[in-house]
Design an enzyme around this catalytic site. Sequence first.
Site, mmCIF file in Angstrom:
data_model
loop_
_atom_site.group_PDB
_atom_site.id
_atom_site.type_symbol
_atom_site.label_atom_id
_atom_site.label_comp_id
_atom_site.label_asym_id
_atom_site.label_seq_id
_atom_site.Cartn_x
_atom_site.Cartn_y
_atom_site.Cartn_z
ATOM 1 N N LYS A 78 -7.431 8.075 -0.400
ATOM 2 C CA LYS A 78 -8.630 8.526 0.347
ATOM 3 C C LYS A 78 -9.234 9.779 -0.270
ATOM 4 O O LYS A 78 -9.387 10.817 0.373
ATOM 5 C CB LYS A 78 -8.305 8.756 1.817
ATOM 6 C CG LYS A 78 -7.951 7.478 2.563
ATOM 7 C CD LYS A 78 -7.940 7.714 4.056
ATOM 8 C CE LYS A 78 -7.562 6.466 4.818
ATOM 9 N NZ LYS A 78 -6.171 6.040 4.623
ATOM 10 N N LYS A 133 0.844 -1.201 0.000
ATOM 11 C CA LYS A 133 0.000 0.000 0.000
ATOM 12 C C LYS A 133 0.877 1.249 0.000
ATOM 13 O O LYS A 133 1.809 1.370 0.800
ATOM 14 C CB LYS A 133 -0.901 0.015 1.239
ATOM 15 C CG LYS A 133 -1.820 1.224 1.301
ATOM 16 C CD LYS A 133 -2.858 1.077 2.394
ATOM 17 C CE LYS A 133 -2.401 1.591 3.728
ATOM 18 N NZ LYS A 133 -2.374 3.058 3.841
ATOM 19 N N ARG A 139 3.241 -0.159 10.672
ATOM 20 C CA ARG A 139 4.361 -0.047 11.617
ATOM 21 C C ARG A 139 4.829 -1.356 12.247
ATOM 22 O O ARG A 139 6.048 -1.513 12.437
ATOM 23 C CB ARG A 139 4.017 1.008 12.686
ATOM 24 C CG ARG A 139 4.039 2.418 12.125
ATOM 25 C CD ARG A 139 3.282 3.409 12.967
ATOM 26 N NE ARG A 139 1.839 3.211 12.868
ATOM 27 C CZ ARG A 139 0.929 4.001 13.447
ATOM 28 N NH1 ARG A 139 1.331 5.036 14.182
ATOM 29 N NH2 ARG A 139 -0.354 3.764 13.290
ATOM 30 N N ASP A 187 -3.587 4.298 -1.578
ATOM 31 C CA ASP A 187 -4.451 4.749 -0.477
ATOM 32 C C ASP A 187 -4.460 6.271 -0.463
ATOM 33 O O ASP A 187 -3.767 6.898 0.323
ATOM 34 C CB ASP A 187 -3.931 4.167 0.838
ATOM 35 C CG ASP A 187 -4.775 4.626 2.014
ATOM 36 O OD1 ASP A 187 -5.940 5.025 1.792
ATOM 37 O OD2 ASP A 187 -4.263 4.598 3.148
ATOM 38 N N ASP A 202 -14.074 14.737 -2.763
ATOM 39 C CA ASP A 202 -14.175 16.074 -3.354
ATOM 40 C C ASP A 202 -15.508 16.111 -4.097
ATOM 41 O O ASP A 202 -16.304 15.164 -3.990
ATOM 42 C CB ASP A 202 -12.973 16.304 -4.304
ATOM 43 C CG ASP A 202 -12.618 17.781 -4.443
ATOM 44 O OD1 ASP A 202 -13.544 18.612 -4.604
ATOM 45 O OD2 ASP A 202 -11.421 18.103 -4.410
ATOM 46 N N THR A 210 -9.997 3.700 11.543
ATOM 47 C CA THR A 210 -9.755 2.812 12.687
ATOM 48 C C THR A 210 -9.104 3.531 13.870
ATOM 49 O O THR A 210 -8.995 2.955 14.946
ATOM 50 C CB THR A 210 -8.876 1.620 12.274
ATOM 51 O OG1 THR A 210 -7.686 2.131 11.652
ATOM 52 C CG2 THR A 210 -9.602 0.711 11.304
HETATM 53 O O1 LIG Z 1 -7.364 3.327 4.314
HETATM 54 C C1 LIG Z 1 -6.522 2.823 5.062
HETATM 55 O O2 LIG Z 1 -5.642 2.080 4.643
HETATM 56 C C2 LIG Z 1 -6.669 3.071 6.509
HETATM 57 C C3 LIG Z 1 -7.964 3.248 6.953
HETATM 58 C C4 LIG Z 1 -8.224 3.258 8.337
HETATM 59 O O3 LIG Z 1 -9.367 3.341 8.782
HETATM 60 N N1 LIG Z 1 -7.171 3.116 9.188
HETATM 61 C C5 LIG Z 1 -5.878 3.000 8.757
HETATM 62 O O4 LIG Z 1 -4.977 2.844 9.602
HETATM 63 N N2 LIG Z 1 -5.602 3.027 7.410
HETATM 64 C C6 LIG Z 1 -4.204 2.971 6.925
HETATM 65 O O5 LIG Z 1 -3.644 1.705 7.298
HETATM 66 C C7 LIG Z 1 -2.297 1.843 7.704
HETATM 67 C C8 LIG Z 1 -2.158 1.314 9.110
HETATM 68 O O6 LIG Z 1 -0.839 1.471 9.519
HETATM 69 P P1 LIG Z 1 -0.324 0.918 10.917
HETATM 70 O O7 LIG Z 1 -1.174 1.508 11.998
HETATM 71 O O8 LIG Z 1 1.109 1.424 10.963
HETATM 72 O O9 LIG Z 1 -0.427 -0.583 10.857
HETATM 73 C C9 LIG Z 1 -1.927 3.311 7.542
HETATM 74 O O10 LIG Z 1 -1.282 3.444 6.287
HETATM 75 C C10 LIG Z 1 -3.262 4.032 7.517
HETATM 76 O O11 LIG Z 1 -3.221 5.181 6.673
#
Ligand SMILES: O=C(O)c1cc(=O)[nH]c(=O)n1[C@@H]1O[C@H](COP(=O)(O)O)[C@@H](O)[C@H]1O
Length: 231
Positions: free
Chosen positions: A67, A38, A211, A65, A70, A120
């Site tokens: 998002k 991603k 992460r 990603d 608009d 999330t």
């Molecule tokens: O659309 C996403 O990927 C996304 C949606 C969401 O609700 N929560 C979320 O954490 N993400 C993405 O998922 C990844 C989670 O990353 P970690 O928290 O480092 O595992 C990040 O790149 C966020 O931008």
Amino acid sequence: MPEQTDPRDRLIVALDLAEVAQAEALVARIGDAATFYKIGYRLGYNGGLAFAARLARRGLKTFLDLKLHDIGNTVEEGVRALGGLGATFLTVHAYPQTMRAAVRGAAGSGLKILAVTVLTSYDEADAREAGYALPVADLVALRARQAADAGIDGIVCSAVEAASVRSVIGPDRLIVTPGIRPAGADLGDQKRVMTPGQARAAGIDHVVVGRPITAADDPRAVAKAIVAEMA
Ligand SMILES: O=C(O)c1cc(=O)[nH]c(=O)n1[C@@H]1O[C@H](COP(=O)(O)O)[C@@H](O)[C@H]1O
């Protein structure tokens, strides 16, 4: 849920890194332990879109990603502009006008549109602060229903909502869940969280993990363990 042939495809590694060179190095270190990457804003605004196209040409799956959200015309044309990069997924926020525009923009390109329901990193208090009166689970279900009505290919939600989202969207659309942490891992800013095994049992199609892999001493080993936990 739509079945995948390669269990590694269930894991999407979030390349939330500053430079394309760092992302290249991480993809090389992970090697054949992962097949799906991603690219979000951080890398996307710094050469990451061309990098995503290169990964796709190498046969890896990619998820843009971005998002998007608009006015309809801007979303539709923006999605159309991304259709030639060879990516598998693109995110938009789950607003009905935005989702309908994205579906129009992706038509014929092979790009699948995922709708982000409620981030999330939000709990009930965060959703209230943003002006939403509905409980998070109800807001996710409402947006999942609207996404299905708009012809969206998949839903981004937390694995906590996966079972209820599945009952709303049916077996053929995808459920993609960030907010995934192996047991004992640091949550960071994630609030609606499950382990990879719990998420799989809840019926997800793909987990997104950043992460816990990108900051690990041995990212390849962590990626392998996550895939094994979901086997
Ligand atoms: O659309 C996403 O990927 C996304 C949606 C969401 O609700 N929560 C979320 O954490 N993400 C993405 O998922 C990844 C989670 O990353 P970690 O928290 O480092 O595992 C990040 O790149 C966020 O931008």
